[in-house]
Write a protein that holds these residues in place. Structure first.
Motif, PDB file in Angstrom:
ATOM      1  N   GLY A  27      38.440  29.336  24.712  1.00 56.74           N
ATOM      2  CA  GLY A  27      38.611  30.466  24.026  1.00 56.74           C
ATOM      3  C   GLY A  27      38.695  31.654  24.973  1.00 56.74           C
ATOM      4  N   GLU A  28      38.443  31.615  26.314  1.00 61.92           N
ATOM      5  CA  GLU A  28      38.788  32.782  27.068  1.00 61.92           C
ATOM      6  C   GLU A  28      40.133  32.754  27.632  1.00 61.92           C
ATOM      7  OE1 GLU A  28      34.399  32.901  29.497  1.00 61.92           O
ATOM      8  OE2 GLU A  28      35.971  31.647  30.345  1.00 61.92           O
ATOM      9  N   VAL A  29      40.544  34.124  27.704  1.00 61.82           N
ATOM     10  CA  VAL A  29      41.699  34.577  28.409  1.00 61.82           C
ATOM     11  C   VAL A  29      41.459  35.142  29.800  1.00 61.82           C
ATOM     12  CG1 VAL A  29      43.891  35.852  28.265  1.00 61.82           C
ATOM     13  CG2 VAL A  29      42.797  34.902  26.103  1.00 61.82           C
ATOM     14  N   LEU A  30      41.891  34.663  30.894  1.00 60.00           N
ATOM     15  CA  LEU A  30      41.279  35.059  32.335  1.00 60.00           C
ATOM     16  C   LEU A  30      42.700  35.764  32.809  1.00 60.00           C
ATOM     17  CD1 LEU A  30      39.460  33.378  35.153  1.00 60.00           C
ATOM     18  CD2 LEU A  30      41.947  34.302  35.548  1.00 60.00           C
ATOM     19  N   GLY A  31      42.559  37.014  33.124  1.00 56.62           N
ATOM     20  CA  GLY A  31      43.789  37.611  33.918  1.00 56.62           C
ATOM     21  C   GLY A  31      43.510  37.332  35.233  1.00 56.62           C
ATOM     22  N   PHE A  32      44.404  36.952  35.891  1.00 57.84           N
ATOM     23  CA  PHE A  32      44.579  36.549  37.428  1.00 57.84           C
ATOM     24  C   PHE A  32      45.544  37.463  37.991  1.00 57.84           C
ATOM     25  CE2 PHE A  32      45.721  33.378  40.711  1.00 57.84           C
ATOM     26  CZ  PHE A  32      44.464  33.323  41.579  1.00 57.84           C
ATOM     27  N   LEU A  33      44.832  38.471  38.458  1.00 53.83           N
ATOM     28  CA  LEU A  33      45.400  39.713  39.257  1.00 53.83           C
ATOM     29  C   LEU A  33      45.522  39.646  40.672  1.00 53.83           C
ATOM     30  CD1 LEU A  33      43.569  42.625  36.843  1.00 53.83           C
ATOM     31  CD2 LEU A  33      45.530  41.210  36.407  1.00 53.83           C
ATOM     32  N   GLY A  34      46.668  40.480  41.100  1.00 57.54           N
ATOM     33  CA  GLY A  34      46.655  40.703  42.396  1.00 57.54           C
ATOM     34  C   GLY A  34      47.935  41.199  42.755  1.00 57.54           C
ATOM     35  N   PRO A  35      48.197  42.088  43.925  1.00 55.12           N
ATOM     36  CA  PRO A  35      49.458  42.656  44.373  1.00 55.12           C
ATOM     37  C   PRO A  35      50.437  41.653  44.709  1.00 55.12           C
ATOM     38  CG  PRO A  35      48.151  42.906  46.159  1.00 55.12           C
ATOM     39  CD  PRO A  35      46.970  42.116  44.882  1.00 55.12           C
ATOM     40  N   ASN A  36      51.658  41.982  44.760  1.00 61.73           N
ATOM     41  CA  ASN A  36      52.876  40.994  45.171  1.00 61.73           C
ATOM     42  C   ASN A  36      52.342  40.483  46.583  1.00 61.73           C
ATOM     43  OD1 ASN A  36      54.353  41.559  42.876  1.00 61.73           O
ATOM     44  ND2 ASN A  36      55.552  43.078  43.912  1.00 61.73           N
ATOM     45  N   GLY A  37      52.493  38.921  46.663  1.00 59.27           N
ATOM     46  CA  GLY A  37      52.120  38.458  47.858  1.00 59.27           C
ATOM     47  C   GLY A  37      50.687  37.992  48.049  1.00 59.27           C
ATOM     48  N   ALA A  38      50.064  38.138  47.093  1.00 60.59           N
ATOM     49  CA  ALA A  38      48.601  37.924  47.045  1.00 60.59           C
ATOM     50  C   ALA A  38      48.156  36.433  46.959  1.00 60.59           C
ATOM     51  CB  ALA A  38      47.744  38.584  46.010  1.00 60.59           C
ATOM     52  N   GLY A  39      49.061  35.506  46.406  1.00 59.41           N
ATOM     53  CA  GLY A  39      48.793  34.172  46.453  1.00 59.41           C
ATOM     54  C   GLY A  39      48.564  33.734  44.969  1.00 59.41           C
ATOM     55  N   LYS A  40      49.105  34.821  43.932  1.00 62.22           N
ATOM     56  CA  LYS A  40      48.833  34.438  42.544  1.00 62.22           C
ATOM     57  C   LYS A  40      49.630  33.141  42.126  1.00 62.22           C
ATOM     58  CE  LYS A  40      50.214  38.210  40.714  1.00 62.22           C
ATOM     59  NZ  LYS A  40      50.603  38.805  41.828  1.00 62.22           N
ATOM     60  N   SER A  41      51.050  33.096  42.493  1.00 68.50           N
ATOM     61  CA  SER A  41      51.828  32.283  41.974  1.00 68.50           C
ATOM     62  C   SER A  41      51.403  30.891  42.792  1.00 68.50           C
ATOM     63  CB  SER A  41      53.442  32.624  42.081  1.00 68.50           C
ATOM     64  OG  SER A  41      53.682  33.854  41.119  1.00 68.50           O
TER      65      SER A  41
END
Length: 239
Positions: A27-41
């Protein structure tokens, strides 16, 4: 539902992700934030099994993505950025193809297709070829494909990037509806407004490292202004 354990990824001598850990519950929605090149993808690709980690792992509904990838992926829906599709197929035919690949045939497959067409609000365009759709409808079609097997965990990479305000509203409504049904959802994004719009938790990374893990309210409280853009800059910009 999802536990990320000390994930690391090195590209040669470059450490792209440096030991990221977090969890997402039902039931949780987690926003995974970071600038471009942060390692998100890169982190998203490791969680989904598209990229082998240099260290650590992710556990999806009790299944380890490294040691038991087939079981883990059976409980996972993934909407990548710029999701691919067969543009010459109609929406309905494409979803039927995806359902068959996922093991749904005959009446069961037809029911899954009918259900996700409603969930993704695709009724008006179900008979159109994908190449004729607007970007918003193409995104909804990819969303429908990602949830056709009713996964426990849903991972979305930049789901509203490039959409107009009405299209963003529709996609965000679908995300909230999925969370209300008990899914654990991650949204990887650099769009700060997603935090207020849909997220119940936030993880911020920069330079491959986790900088924050908490609620949106706790994130805003890191600066007296309460402005997300100020907090984001303070967390992610090098001095």
């Amino acid at each position: 539902m999802l536990e990320v354990k000390n994930l690391k990824k090195n590209f040669g001598d470059f450490p792209a992700v440096k030991g990221v850990s977090f969890s997402v519950k039902e039931g949780e929605v987690l926003g995974f934030l970071g600038p471009n090149g942060a390692g998100k993808s890169t982190t998203m690709r490791m969680i989904t099994g598209f990229l082998p980690p240099s260290g650590g792992t992710a556990v999806i509904n009790g299944h380890d993505i490294v040691s038991d990838p087939l079981a883990a992926k059976a409980d996972l829906g993934y909407l990548p950025e710029s999701a691919p599709s067969y543009r010459a197929m109609t929406v309905r035919d494409y979803l039927a193809f995806v359902a068959e690949v996922r093991g749904f045939a005959g009446a069961a497959g037809a029911k899954r297709v009918a259900d996700v067409i409603v969930q993704a609000k695709l009724e008006k365009v179900a008979g159109q070829t994908i190449e004729t759709l607007s970007k918003g409808y193409r995104q909804r079609t990819a969303f429908a494909a990602a949830i056709i097997h009713d996964p426990k965990v849903l991972i979305m990479d930049e789901p509203t990037d490039g959409l107009d305000p009405n299209q963003k509203f529709t996609v965000r409504t679908m995300i909230k509806e999925m969370a209300a049904k008990g899914k654990a959802i991650i949204i990887s994004t650099h769009i700060l407004e997603e935090v207020d719009a849909v997220c119940t938790k936030v993880v911020v990374i920069a330079d491959g490292e986790k900088k924050f893990d908490g609620t949106p309210a706790e994130l805003k409280a890191l600066d007296p202004s309460g402005k997300l853009d100020v907090v984001f800059r303070n967390l992610t910009m090098k001095g």
